[in-house]
Write an enzyme that holds these catalytic residues in place. Structure first.
Site, PDB file in Angstrom:
ATOM      1  N   GLY A 270       0.835  -1.194   0.000  1.00 25.45           N
ATOM      2  CA  GLY A 270       0.000   0.000   0.000  1.00 25.45           C
ATOM      3  C   GLY A 270       0.871   1.246   0.000  1.00 25.45           C
ATOM      4  N   THR A 271       1.981   1.170   0.711  1.00 22.51           N
ATOM      5  CA  THR A 271       2.915   2.297   0.773  1.00 22.51           C
ATOM      6  C   THR A 271       3.418   2.664  -0.625  1.00 22.51           C
ATOM      7  OG1 THR A 271       3.632   1.679   2.997  1.00 22.51           O
ATOM      8  CG2 THR A 271       5.152   3.027   1.704  1.00 22.51           C
TER       9      THR A 271
ATOM     10  N   ASN B 230      -6.874   4.824   9.679  1.00 26.53           N
ATOM     11  CA  ASN B 230      -6.390   3.608  10.325  1.00 26.53           C
ATOM     12  C   ASN B 230      -6.403   3.672  11.849  1.00 26.53           C
ATOM     13  OD1 ASN B 230      -4.376   5.476   9.155  1.00 26.53           O
ATOM     14  ND2 ASN B 230      -2.941   4.397  10.471  1.00 26.53           N
TER      15      ASN B 230
ATOM     16  N   GLN C 230      -7.397   0.799   4.479  1.00 24.09           N
ATOM     17  CA  GLN C 230      -8.229   0.354   5.609  1.00 24.09           C
ATOM     18  C   GLN C 230      -9.670   0.077   5.200  1.00 24.09           C
ATOM     19  OE1 GLN C 230      -7.479  -0.417   8.799  1.00 24.09           O
ATOM     20  NE2 GLN C 230      -5.324   0.066   8.549  1.00 24.09           N
TER      21      GLN C 230
ATOM     22  N   SER D 249      -3.977  -2.750  -0.205  1.00 22.72           N
ATOM     23  CA  SER D 249      -2.926  -3.630   0.296  1.00 22.72           C
ATOM     24  C   SER D 249      -3.548  -4.961   0.698  1.00 22.72           C
ATOM     25  CB  SER D 249      -2.244  -2.980   1.506  1.00 22.72           C
ATOM     26  OG  SER D 249      -1.230  -3.822   1.993  1.00 22.72           O
ATOM     27  N   ALA D 250      -2.848  -6.071   0.406  1.00 21.52           N
ATOM     28  CA  ALA D 250      -3.421  -7.401   0.664  1.00 21.52           C
ATOM     29  C   ALA D 250      -3.420  -7.792   2.140  1.00 21.52           C
ATOM     30  CB  ALA D 250      -2.659  -8.453  -0.141  1.00 21.52           C
ATOM     31  N   HIS D 251      -2.381  -7.370   2.888  1.00 30.17           N
ATOM     32  CA  HIS D 251      -2.239  -7.931   4.238  1.00 30.17           C
ATOM     33  C   HIS D 251      -3.227  -7.366   5.249  1.00 30.17           C
ATOM     34  CE1 HIS D 251       0.089  -4.842   6.619  1.00 30.17           C
ATOM     35  NE2 HIS D 251       0.375  -4.396   5.415  1.00 30.17           N
TER      36      HIS D 251
ATOM     37  N   THR E  35       9.786  -8.334 -12.251  1.00 21.48           N
ATOM     38  CA  THR E  35       9.068  -9.609 -12.311  1.00 21.48           C
ATOM     39  C   THR E  35       8.035  -9.649 -11.196  1.00 21.48           C
ATOM     40  OG1 THR E  35      10.968 -10.688 -13.285  1.00 21.48           O
ATOM     41  CG2 THR E  35       9.333 -12.125 -12.234  1.00 21.48           C
TER      42      THR E  35
ATOM     43  N   CYS F 196       2.705   2.235  13.209  1.00 27.02           N
ATOM     44  CA  CYS F 196       3.935   2.907  12.788  1.00 27.02           C
ATOM     45  C   CYS F 196       4.514   3.756  13.906  1.00 27.02           C
ATOM     46  CB  CYS F 196       3.665   3.807  11.593  1.00 27.02           C
ATOM     47  SG  CYS F 196       2.761   2.959  10.331  1.00 27.02           S
TER      48      CYS F 196
HETATM   49  C1  LIG Z   1      -1.343  -0.262   6.357  1.00 23.70           C
HETATM   50  C2  LIG Z   1      -1.633   1.028   5.677  1.00 23.70           C
HETATM   51  C3  LIG Z   1      -0.822   1.503   4.635  1.00 23.70           C
HETATM   52  C4  LIG Z   1       0.436   0.813   4.223  1.00 23.70           C
HETATM   53  O1  LIG Z   1       0.223  -0.395   3.544  1.00 23.70           O
HETATM   54  P1  LIG Z   1       1.444  -1.439   3.488  1.00 23.70           P
HETATM   55  O2  LIG Z   1       0.979  -2.468   2.507  1.00 23.70           O
HETATM   56  O3  LIG Z   1       1.592  -1.969   4.868  1.00 23.70           O
HETATM   57  O4  LIG Z   1       2.626  -0.686   3.016  1.00 23.70           O
HETATM   58  C5  LIG Z   1      -1.173   2.676   4.020  1.00 23.70           C
HETATM   59  N1  LIG Z   1      -2.259   3.356   4.395  1.00 23.70           N
HETATM   60  C6  LIG Z   1      -3.069   2.936   5.376  1.00 23.70           C
HETATM   61  C7  LIG Z   1      -4.274   3.731   5.724  1.00 23.70           C
HETATM   62  C8  LIG Z   1      -2.769   1.772   6.062  1.00 23.70           C
HETATM   63  O5  LIG Z   1      -3.557   1.372   7.059  1.00 23.70           O
END
Ligand SMILES: *Cc1c(COP(=O)(O)O)cnc(C)c1O
Length: 393
Positions: A74-75, A155, A183, A203-205, A241, A329
């Site tokens: 996501g970053t 978040n 989020q 972001s997947a996680h 890749t 963070c």
């Molecule tokens: C977790 C988060 C990110 C960062 O995503 P990552 O995949 O962990 O780099 C960015 N923005 C928000 C609002 C998040 O909660």
């Protein structure tokens, strides 16, 4: 007290990978290891898996598959959208970017980088519930504004911003609009067509997929230069890749999130309300931060007056309960949360604030156990702090 459990209440920091997701990923580490760019069969299998994952992620947000570009996180999606869009529009004279004070650091630090590169950045304040003021936003737009970036959902405090209305304002003034939806994804119904956003980060996680894989939605017709240069991957937009196992996992997690969205929201809203109701009954002098109406279903950000959140976190951890103070963070440092500061929480109360986030694996028993541990820990810390006050601390 019953036996010690392990209770994870930090789903906004990250989520475990679901069994179905892992199962779908595993073959792509071993027998299906081909490079999607290779023309022989094992490569083509990977290419098909890549396409299927792209379709699944697109379906979760109502986009077309060709509008989805996989990134490492996501970053990275946030950095790419904000920095490259600003730079591209600088060639046409744009010098200004608008964002909010409550963004994730991925966004805030990208904007600080743009300031070093000569851009002006307006950081909009928010009201006590965490909402951006649309009148202020409109007034901040200048002739040389390149981009507006406002997060979909926060978040730390869970507030969901009025994204469709912000998109409308941006569109009316010819300004590109990006939203960090990391989020919101999988927790809120998202349809990029209805919303009218130009770019959206994922972001997947955070949705029960693997770490190290994200995506940026870029609406067809929006020109965003690449930020990684190399091979022709991701339609020449993001070289390197592909992280195929990660992408396959993200695709499966997106499919599960789409199919289960209604049930997921209902379940975690129920758990959250149950937690809040009992916390209010059992623990005096607490306050819920963030909007109670427009809020992520699993988020609870609570200020416990007269105590240190860090101490509470440690006592809960000893009882097996994982929570966070502010965002993950900032948990390594004692800098007060910029989000709680922006909504006007006094500094000593920021230090007494803890975020609990529930998710798909949380049970009613987990909540009951946490409430017991919490009630005991808060009472203990408050008795210590009143003793230390009396002894002249
Ligand atoms: C977790 C988060 C990110 C960062 O995503 P990552 O995949 O962990 O780099 C960015 N923005 C928000 C609002 C998040 O909660």
């Amino acid at each position: 007290m019953e036996d010690k459990r392990m209770v994870y209440l930090d789903y906004s920091a990250t989520t475990p990978v679901k069994e179905e997701v892992l199962r779908e990923m595993l073959p792509y580490f071993t027998e299906k290891f081909g490079n999607p760019s290779s023309l022989y069969t094992v490569g083509q299998e990977s290419k098909n898996a890549l396409s299927q994952a792209r379709e699944r992620v697109a379906a979760l947000i109502g986009a077309e598959p060709r509008e989805i570009f996989f990134t490492s996180s996501g970053t990275e999606a946030d950095n790419w959208a904000v920095i490259e869009m600003a730079m591209a529009r600088r060639a046409k004279g744009a010098r200004h970017v608008i964002t909010s004070k409550i963004e994730h650091h991925a966004l805030l630090h990208s904007c600080e980088y743009l300031e070093k590169e000569g851009f002006d950045v307006t950081y909009l304040g928010v009201d006590p519930d965490g909402f951006v003021d649309l009148g202020e936003l409109e007034a901040a737009i200048r002739d040389d504004t390149a981009l507006i970036s406002i997060m979909f959902a926060n978040n730390e405090i869970g507030t969901i911003e009025p994204i469709a209305r912000i998109a409308e304002i941006a569109k009316g003034r010819g300004v590109a609009f990006h939203t960090d939806a990391v989020q919101a994804l999988g927790n809120v119904h998202i349809d990029v067509r209805e919303l009218g956003v130009d770019m959206l980060s994922m972001s997947a996680h955070k949705i029960y997929g693997p770490k190290g894989i994200g995506a940026l939605y870029v609406r067809r017709g929006v020109v965003l230069p690449p930020h990684m240069h190399g091979g022709a991957q991701e339609n020449n937009k993001r070289a390197g890749t592909e992280n195929l196992t990660g992408i396959v996992g993200f695709g499966k997690a997106a499919e599960l999130a789409r199919e289960g969205l209604v049930a997921h929201i209902e379940k975690i809203t129920g758990l959250r309300n149950y937690f809040l109701e009992h916390a209010r009954e059992r623990i005096p002098d607490i306050r819920i931060n963030g909007s109670l109406e427009s809020r992520l279903p699993g988020n609870m950000n609570i200020t416990f007056k007269y105590i240190e959140g860090e101490a509470l976190l440690l006592l809960l951890d000893m009882a097996g309960v994982a929570v966070s103070t502010g965002s993950a963070c900032s948990s390594a440092s004692l800098t007060p949360s910029h989000v709680l500061d922006a909504i006007g929480v006094p500094v000593e109360e920021i230090h007494g604030s803890v975020r609990f986030t529930v998710g798909d694996f949380t049970t009613r028993e987990d909540i009951d156990y946490t409430l017991d541990a919490l009630e005991g820990a808060v009472a203990k810390l408050r008795s210590i702090s009143s003793v230390s006050k009396e002894s002249g601390w």
